[in-house]
Write a protein that holds these residues in place. Structure first.
Motif, short mmCIF file in Angstrom:
data_model
loop_
_atom_site.label_atom_id
_atom_site.label_comp_id
_atom_site.label_asym_id
_atom_site.label_seq_id
_atom_site.Cartn_x
_atom_site.Cartn_y
_atom_site.Cartn_z
N ALA A 225 0.83 -1.20 0.00
CA ALA A 225 0.00 0.00 0.00
C ALA A 225 0.87 1.26 0.00
O ALA A 225 0.55 2.24 -0.68
CB ALA A 225 -0.93 -0.01 1.21
N ALA A 226 1.95 1.24 0.74
CA ALA A 226 2.84 2.41 0.80
C ALA A 226 3.49 2.66 -0.56
O ALA A 226 3.55 3.81 -1.02
CB ALA A 226 3.91 2.19 1.87
N VAL A 227 3.95 1.63 -1.22
CA VAL A 227 4.56 1.78 -2.55
C VAL A 227 3.52 2.29 -3.54
O VAL A 227 3.81 3.18 -4.35
CB VAL A 227 5.17 0.44 -3.03
CG1 VAL A 227 5.55 0.50 -4.50
CG2 VAL A 227 6.37 0.08 -2.18
N SER A 228 2.32 1.79 -3.48
CA SER A 228 1.25 2.26 -4.37
C SER A 228 0.98 3.74 -4.14
O SER A 228 0.77 4.49 -5.10
CB SER A 228 -0.03 1.46 -4.14
OG SER A 228 0.17 0.11 -4.43
N GLY A 229 0.96 4.16 -2.89
CA GLY A 229 0.74 5.57 -2.58
C GLY A 229 1.84 6.46 -3.11
O GLY A 229 1.57 7.55 -3.66
N VAL A 230 3.07 6.04 -2.98
CA VAL A 230 4.21 6.82 -3.48
C VAL A 230 4.14 6.92 -5.00
O VAL A 230 4.36 8.00 -5.58
CB VAL A 230 5.55 6.20 -3.03
CG1 VAL A 230 6.72 6.83 -3.75
CG2 VAL A 230 5.70 6.36 -1.52
N VAL A 231 3.81 5.83 -5.66
CA VAL A 231 3.71 5.85 -7.13
C VAL A 231 2.58 6.78 -7.57
O VAL A 231 2.74 7.57 -8.50
CB VAL A 231 3.48 4.41 -7.68
CG1 VAL A 231 3.10 4.44 -9.14
CG2 VAL A 231 4.74 3.58 -7.46
N ALA A 232 1.45 6.73 -6.89
CA ALA A 232 0.32 7.60 -7.24
C ALA A 232 0.68 9.07 -7.01
O ALA A 232 0.36 9.93 -7.83
CB ALA A 232 -0.91 7.22 -6.42
N ALA A 233 1.35 9.37 -5.90
CA ALA A 233 1.75 10.74 -5.62
C ALA A 233 2.76 11.24 -6.66
O ALA A 233 2.67 12.38 -7.13
CB ALA A 233 2.35 10.84 -4.22
N THR A 234 3.69 10.41 -7.04
CA THR A 234 4.68 10.78 -8.05
C THR A 234 4.01 11.05 -9.39
O THR A 234 4.34 12.02 -10.08
CB THR A 234 5.74 9.67 -8.19
OG1 THR A 234 6.33 9.43 -6.91
CG2 THR A 234 6.81 10.04 -9.19
N ALA A 235 3.07 10.21 -9.75
CA ALA A 235 2.35 10.41 -11.01
C ALA A 235 1.56 11.71 -11.00
O ALA A 235 1.52 12.45 -11.99
CB ALA A 235 1.43 9.22 -11.27
N THR A 236 0.95 12.03 -9.87
CA THR A 236 0.18 13.27 -9.75
C THR A 236 1.08 14.48 -9.86
O THR A 236 0.77 15.45 -10.57
CB THR A 236 -0.58 13.30 -8.40
OG1 THR A 236 -1.42 12.15 -8.33
CG2 THR A 236 -1.39 14.54 -8.25
N VAL A 237 2.23 14.45 -9.20
CA VAL A 237 3.18 15.56 -9.27
C VAL A 237 3.71 15.70 -10.71
O VAL A 237 3.80 16.82 -11.24
CB VAL A 237 4.33 15.37 -8.27
CG1 VAL A 237 5.45 16.36 -8.52
CG2 VAL A 237 3.81 15.48 -6.84
N ALA A 238 4.05 14.62 -11.34
CA ALA A 238 4.56 14.66 -12.71
C ALA A 238 3.51 15.23 -13.65
O ALA A 238 3.83 16.04 -14.56
CB ALA A 238 4.98 13.28 -13.16
N LYS A 239 2.27 14.85 -13.46
CA LYS A 239 1.18 15.36 -14.28
C LYS A 239 0.99 16.86 -14.06
O LYS A 239 0.78 17.62 -15.01
CB LYS A 239 -0.11 14.61 -13.95
CG LYS A 239 -1.22 14.82 -14.91
CD LYS A 239 -2.38 13.91 -14.55
CE LYS A 239 -3.50 14.02 -15.56
NZ LYS A 239 -4.61 13.13 -15.22
N ALA A 240 1.08 17.31 -12.81
CA ALA A 240 0.92 18.73 -12.50
C ALA A 240 2.08 19.55 -13.08
O ALA A 240 1.87 20.65 -13.57
CB ALA A 240 0.85 18.92 -10.98
N ILE A 241 3.27 19.04 -13.03
CA ILE A 241 4.43 19.74 -13.57
C ILE A 241 4.33 19.83 -15.10
O ILE A 241 4.67 20.84 -15.69
CB ILE A 241 5.75 19.05 -13.14
CG1 ILE A 241 5.97 19.25 -11.64
CG2 ILE A 241 6.93 19.58 -13.93
CD1 ILE A 241 7.13 18.46 -11.09
N GLY A 242 3.83 18.79 -15.70
CA GLY A 242 3.69 18.76 -17.15
C GLY A 242 2.68 19.80 -17.66
O GLY A 242 2.83 20.32 -18.76
N LYS A 243 1.68 20.14 -16.89
CA LYS A 243 0.68 21.12 -17.30
C LYS A 243 1.12 22.55 -17.06
O LYS A 243 0.55 23.49 -17.58
CB LYS A 243 -0.64 20.88 -16.53
CG LYS A 243 -1.35 19.64 -16.99
CD LYS A 243 -2.70 19.51 -16.31
CE LYS A 243 -3.44 18.31 -16.84
NZ LYS A 243 -4.76 18.17 -16.23
N ALA A 244 2.14 22.76 -16.22
CA ALA A 244 2.55 24.11 -15.85
C ALA A 244 3.32 24.81 -16.93
O ALA A 244 3.79 24.40 -17.87
CB ALA A 244 3.39 24.08 -14.58
#
Length: 51
Positions: free
Chosen positions: A32-51
């Motif tokens: 569960a912890a690894v899944s959370g880190v992967v999801a958070a990383t994907a969200t940050v990468a997506k947000a940076i890509g839109k900026a």
């Protein structure tokens, strides 16, 4: 004596069940912890890509 033996068996079964539950959590939590880190990383990468 028989009643005491039955009480010990019930307590042992209870402890065994609790240990099995703890072991189940021990192996589930890292996944569960690894899944959370992967999801958070994907969200940050997506947000940076839109900026």
């Amino acid at each position: 004596m028989t009643q005491q033996g039955e009480s010990v068996r019930e307590e042992l079964a209870d402890h065994e069940g609790r240990l099995r539950d703890l072991e189940r959590w021990k192996y589930t939590l890292p996944v569960a912890a690894v899944s959370g880190v992967v999801a958070a990383t994907a969200t940050v990468a997506k947000a940076i890509g839109k900026a």
